[in-house]
Scaffold this active site. Structure first.
Site, short mmCIF file in Angstrom:
data_model
loop_
_atom_site.label_atom_id
_atom_site.label_comp_id
_atom_site.label_asym_id
_atom_site.label_seq_id
_atom_site.Cartn_x
_atom_site.Cartn_y
_atom_site.Cartn_z
N GLU A 1 0.83 -1.21 0.00
CA GLU A 1 0.00 0.00 0.00
C GLU A 1 0.86 1.26 0.00
OE1 GLU A 1 -3.14 1.83 -0.80
OE2 GLU A 1 -3.59 -0.20 -0.15
N GLU B 1 1.01 6.45 -7.03
CA GLU B 1 -0.12 7.34 -7.31
C GLU B 1 0.27 8.80 -7.12
OE1 GLU B 1 -3.58 6.14 -5.14
OE2 GLU B 1 -3.96 4.47 -6.50
#
Length: 123
Positions: free
Chosen positions: A75, A82
């Site tokens: 993550e 991102e």
């Protein structure tokens, strides 16, 4: 870069302690801004607490711990990817979507690993 141009010192760590501090800052940033990481940290913590009520062997407990850390690691990588994509792309671009989707897919694979590798223990 010519010899007269000075490197931006903000891009480099002065020493190991600053590198560690920057790493902690990245984890704190992710935990405070990313909903999924917060959820996974909470679920991981609850799972670790609940695991204390089971008679896990040391290797089973280590496998559980490593699986939780692996999901959180995936993550964090997803968040980094991102963030870089958002930095570089102001408008929708199909390749930016692919980069974000692939990074999210890595998190899904990490979560799947937990279900495959963890032993099923009831009562």
């Amino acid at each position: 870069m010519s010899k007269n141009e000075k490197k931006d010192e903000r891009l480099y760590n002065r020493d190991f302690l600053q590198a560690c501090s920057n790493a902690v800052n990245g984890i704190v940033y992710s935990a405070t801004t990313q909903t999924n990481i917060r959820k996974q940290l909470i679920i991981g913590f609850v799972t670790m607490v609940l695991s204390l009520f089971y008679n896990f062997t040391t290797s089973e407990f280590l496998c559980l711990t490593m699986s939780i850390f692996f999901v959180i690691f995936a993550e964090l990588v997803n968040t980094a990817i991102e963030t870089v994509v958002d930095l570089l792309v102001d408008v929708y671009h199909p390749k930016a979507k692919i980069a974000k989707d692939v990074a999210a897919g890595a998190v899904v694979l990490a979560l799947s690993l937990i279900h495959i590798s963890e032993p099923t223990r009831l009562g």
